[in-house]
Design an enzyme around this catalytic site. Structure first.
Site, PDB file in Angstrom:
ATOM      1  N   HIS A  25       0.801  -1.305  -0.039  1.00 19.80           N
ATOM      2  CA  HIS A  25       0.033  -0.183   0.066  1.00 19.80           C
ATOM      3  C   HIS A  25       0.853   1.364   0.043  1.00 19.80           C
ATOM      4  CE1 HIS A  25      -4.038  -1.361   0.440  1.00 19.80           C
ATOM      5  NE2 HIS A  25      -3.646  -2.500   0.995  1.00 19.80           N
TER       6      HIS A  25
ATOM      7  N   LYS B 138      -9.089  13.799   4.265  1.00 14.99           N
ATOM      8  CA  LYS B 138      -8.151  12.624   4.280  1.00 14.99           C
ATOM      9  C   LYS B 138      -7.396  12.860   5.522  1.00 14.99           C
ATOM     10  CE  LYS B 138      -6.697  13.785   0.151  1.00 14.99           C
ATOM     11  NZ  LYS B 138      -6.641  12.830  -0.843  1.00 14.99           N
ATOM     12  N   ARG B 139      -6.646  11.763   5.862  1.00 16.45           N
ATOM     13  CA  ARG B 139      -5.418  11.935   6.961  1.00 16.45           C
ATOM     14  C   ARG B 139      -4.690  13.192   6.611  1.00 16.45           C
ATOM     15  NH1 ARG B 139      -5.499   7.812  11.002  1.00 16.45           N
ATOM     16  NH2 ARG B 139      -4.067   8.933  11.924  1.00 16.45           N
TER      17      ARG B 139
ATOM     18  N   LYS C  31       0.475  14.308   1.590  1.00 17.26           N
ATOM     19  CA  LYS C  31      -0.718  14.706   1.008  1.00 17.26           C
ATOM     20  C   LYS C  31      -1.102  16.216   0.700  1.00 17.26           C
ATOM     21  CE  LYS C  31      -3.213  10.876   3.088  1.00 17.26           C
ATOM     22  NZ  LYS C  31      -4.071  10.072   1.880  1.00 17.26           N
TER      23      LYS C  31
ATOM     24  N   THR D 266      -8.551   6.512  -2.520  1.00 15.59           N
ATOM     25  CA  THR D 266      -9.746   6.078  -2.818  1.00 15.59           C
ATOM     26  C   THR D 266     -10.822   7.272  -2.438  1.00 15.59           C
ATOM     27  OG1 THR D 266     -10.066   5.261  -0.560  1.00 15.59           O
ATOM     28  CG2 THR D 266      -9.524   3.869  -2.377  1.00 15.59           C
TER      29      THR D 266
ATOM     30  N   LYS E 287     -14.435   8.399  -4.576  1.00 12.90           N
ATOM     31  CA  LYS E 287     -15.606   8.701  -4.141  1.00 12.90           C
ATOM     32  C   LYS E 287     -16.355   9.918  -4.387  1.00 12.90           C
ATOM     33  CE  LYS E 287     -14.111   6.605   0.077  1.00 12.90           C
ATOM     34  NZ  LYS E 287     -13.275   7.076   1.565  1.00 12.90           N
TER      35      LYS E 287
END
Ligand code: PLP
Length: 823
Positions: free
Chosen positions: A372, A563-564, A569, A671, A675
């Site tokens: 991952h 998101k986290r 990110k 992901t 969505k």
């Protein structure tokens, strides 16, 4: 050992209960009156929730037991998904949808003077995961049930799931998530399948009566693993699969001698020590923890699940263990459950008395591994010293696996010592450690990444030596999300609108949404599409108002990054853009302005100081922007606390612009991006993870691409000079000047210095400033597109219509066709 009661010849076949509104009302009342003892006319809603959940479980039970029994027939091949995380969220509305009981339950709730929505709100999120990896496991379970794939999930029954986040003075504060406080009405305890998991002790080697060399793991401290089963319903197909979660319990209740001697706390010590194993989920996303308890969790899951799978296989009437791999496949979700490779070997060698080669032939044919992440800080390595103390027998087996493996390497590359050192499962320097990813690769017949780019980068980089040895093992399986939860449940408005055009079939066959493409330019359809989005934006605005006290106008662009919180990110890049917009307002540069509501949400790992500082920065910027009269509603910024599955169900349907802005090469898949796309958001994103496949599917005209590509990032890295961008870009200079001036932290001077230093460091691994200009320019294109509503709506429709590939139904079909080969 217990018989598998559901598959025993004398087992009863359950008949489904009648599912009319009246029958449901009757059942709920029976639970309220005769089970809960609540006879008041206006029973508190929490008991209505419990009674409804039990009633729905009753309605699933026949399908559940029949599915379970059908999976158990001799010779059937079965899959097991091993994961330390299942981020399930709430279950009630999902089961109502899957069972097709929407109307009946609504009618029933009406009879109790409540709405289904109100009652559903009372269910706590099952937050047994951190983020994407755990949510993926939950979406996989949903799709396996809908596709009638015989897959069972194995996980841990954490007493405390992902922590709750609240904000105090702009800072994240963590509260424990006691999600089981009021019990879990969905689960069924199956104590008859309890296993013993050994820890500690030492190993002994001997020859048995037949003269075979044997090993014994002696003097262990065992922990009981008690399974709790959660039903996973398929979409209207009478399939109910099982998610089996293990809870740790002590083998002895407590030491009565100590207790009688007055040492109360010592008396319960062993019990507590055992039960700690499944007490709490580790809240680290994309970074390893290295704590002893975490390794205990991993082994506990692996051992209990493998013992259980072996028991089930026997109960189904099988006995020839050499055929075990023909009937069973285990998919390991990241390296977390990888100790399963050594554990299956142990069970086959020590308990089933198989010779090494036969045991290895079985093990290496039924294990499969999903990677991952490429982030080095997430690659699990366990100190050999810890293994020696906790898992001495599995460690011996790992050494043996490694010795066999390194012989294979030596045969292929004679004399290549350096390669053997690189590939060894045991890292020698600076301390001896077990490389779990290497153990996973060596022990598996399939190794996959989670998006095309990620799988390619893995094969060219981290796993290259192994690809040269075993090219056939490596493959890609691009992630997905389930359209049941993320569209049919989360976005009823859009579901009704699509249903009018396409009927109901798309919910279990998302490729059909492609048929919306011809409608993308139709004004009447566009108007209805916009009306749905607007209603969803009102719903989110109400949530933001309630949670953050910030007013979002549904007329503005909803620009969302949830998101986290992690540096890769790049929530920081988003904040820099917000400060840039604020500067523009202050300088009256309002040419081509559009009103925006920027929403950021996500949890930081409690030990990740920089991520926590980023949350504080978002809140500080939000406070200044939202209270500045000159801004006058042109820009709103909010940090949504406690981002979780349930909040995403409100957020995704209401989003116009989806922020997917990671440093290229760092986000394995994502992901959340899928969505948002399914719900008609347009993405602003880097060429990273599954963004690339989203861009391919929807076309460059309907996606705002910016930033360096993965290869460009790596080429730039050695000569990265962030100061250069500052010198050449006055917008960036203004942003950093304002940040440095303390404008956002007047009462707390200096708190953002670490953030500024990180951005200006030539060693910034995430190279935020390198993409600033490109990002701001892409946001400018967003603003232009937003000013033409018909154009924007067309892009929105085309995003949904192009999202068929990102259903986990497709992902699961690929896993099945190429790895599992079930049915
Ligand atoms: C989908 C989801 C994620 C994953 O989001 P990414 O943007 O892919 O990191 C994390 N948390 C929750 C609650 C989710 O629903």
């Amino acid at each position: 050992m217990q018989d598998e009661s559901t598959s025993a010849p004398h087992a009863v076949a359950l008949k489904p209960l009648p599912a009319t509104g009246a029958a449901i009302v009757h059942d709920i009342q029976r639970y309220q009156h005769y089970h809960l003892g609540r006879i008041m006319r206006n029973c508190p809603p929490v008991y209505t929730y419990k009674a409804l959940a039990w009633t729905l479980r009753d309605h699933m039970m026949a399908d559940w037991m029949n599915t379970y029994a059908a999976r158990d027939r001799p010779g059937r091949r079965r899959g097991y998904y091993l994961s330390l995380e299942f981020l399930i969220g709430r279950a009630l509305a999902n089961h109502v949808l899957n069972l097709g009981l929407d109307e009946a339950t609504r009618e029933a709730m009406h009879r109790f003077g409540q709405t289904l929505e109100e009652v559903a709100e009372l269910e706590p999120d099952a937050g047994l995961g951190n983020g994407g990896l755990g949510r993926l496991a939950a979406c996989f379970m949903d799709s396996c049930a809908t596709l009638d794939l015989p897959v069972m999930g194995y996980g841990l029954h954490y007493q405390y799931g992902m922590f709750h986040q609240h904000i105090e003075n702009g800072y994240q504060v963590e509260d424990p998530d006691h999600w089981l406080r009021d019990g879990n009405p969905w689960e069924v305890e199956r104590s008859e399948f309890t296993c013993r998991v050994p820890f500690g002790g030492h190993t002994e080697h001997f020859h048995d009566k037949e003269g075979r060399p044997r090993a014994r793991w002696a003097n262990t401290s065992d922990v009981l693993a008690i399974p709790y089963d959660m039903p996973i319903s398929g979409y209207r197909n009478h399939v109910v699969n099982t998610l089996r979660l293990w809870k740790a319990a002590s083998t002895d209740e407590f030491d009565l001698e100590e207790f009688n001697a007055g040492s109360y706390s010592e008396a319960v010590q062993a019990k507590n020590h055992a039960e700690h194993i499944s007490m709490v989920l580790y809240p680290n996303d994309s970074s390893e923890n290295g704590k002893e308890l975490r390794l205990r969790q991993q082994y506990f899951l692996a051992s209990a699940s493998l013992q259980d799978a072996l028991r089930q296989w026997r109960a189904a009437g099988n006995s020839d263990l050499s055929t075990f791999a023909e009937h069973n496949v285990f998919q390991m979700n990241d390296t977390h459950p990888t100790i399963a490779v050594a554990e299956l070997m142990r069970l086959l060698l020590d308990q089933e008395i198989m010779p090494w080669d036969a045991a290895w032939a079985v093990t290496s044919k039924c294990m499969a591994y999903t990677n991952h992440t490429l982030l080095p800080e997430a690659l699990e390595k366990w100190p050999v010293a810890l293994f020696e103390r906790l898992l001495p027998r599995p460690l011996e087996i790992i050494y043996e696996i490694n010795a066999h493996f390194l012989r294979e390497v030596a045969v292929k590359w004679p004399g290549d010592i350096e390669r053997r050192r690189r590939m060894s499962i045991i890292e020698e320097e600076p301390v001896r450690q077990v490389r779990m990813a290497w153990l996973a690769i060596v022990g598996s017949f399939s190794v996959n990444g989670v998006a095309a780019l990620h799988s390619r980068l893995l094969q060219e980089g981290l796993f290259r030596d192994f690809v040269e040895l075993w090219p056939e093992k490596f493959n890609n399986k691009t992630n997905g999300v389930t359209p049941r939860r993320w569209v049919a449940h989360a976005n009823p408005g859009m579901t009704a609108l699509i249903g009018e055009q396409l009927g109901e079939g798309w919910v279990a066959d998302l490729a059909q949404v492609e048929k919306l493409k011809p409608l993308a330019d139709t004004p009447a359809f566009q108007a209805r599409w916009r009306a749905v989005k607007r209603a969803n934006k009102e719903r989110l605005a109400a949530l933001v108002k309630a949670e953050c006290g910030v007013e979002f106008s549904p007329d503005a662009l909803f620009d969302v990054q949830v998101k986290r919180i992690h540096e890769y990110k790049r929530q920081l890049l988003n904040v820099l853009h917000v400060i840039h917009l604020y500067n523009r307002i202050n300088r009256g540069r309002l040419d081509g302005w559009i009103d925006r509501c920027v929403l950021i949400g996500g949890k930081a790992a409690p030990g990740y100081a920089m991520a926590k500082r980023i949350i504080k920065l978002v809140n500080s910027v939000a406070d200044v922007v939202n209270s500045d009269p000159d801004v006058d509603g042109r820009l709103k910024v909010a940090f949504l606390p406690n981002y979780r599955v349930t909040s995403m169900e409100i957020i995704a349907p209401a989003t116009d612009l989806s922020e997917q802005i990671s440093t290229a090469g760092k986000e394995a898949s994502g992901t959340g991006n899928m969505k948002f796309m399914m719900n008609g958001a347009v993405t602003i994103g880097t060429y990273d993870g599954a963004n690339i496949e989203i861009l391919d599917a929807v076309g460059a005209d309907n996606f705002f691409l910016f930033g360096l590509k993965a290869e460009e990032v790596e080429a730039l890295r050695p000569r990265y000079q962030p100061q250069r961008y500052v010198e050449q870009d006055s917008d960036l200079r203004d942003v950093l000047d304002l940040l440095r001036s303390g404008h956002f932290n007047l009462c707390e001077p200096g708190i953002f210095d670490p953030v500024i230093d990180a951005l200006l460091s030539p060693h910034d691994p995430w190279m935020v400033l390198a993409d600033f200009r490109s990002y701001v320019d892409a946001q400018e294109r967003v603003a232009q597109a937003w000013q033409a509503p018909a154009h924007w709506t067309r892009m929105s429709i085309l995003n949904t219509a192009s999202s068929g590939y990102f259903s986990t139904d497709r992902t699961m079909q690929e896993y099945n066709a190429e790895i599992w080969k079930l049915k």
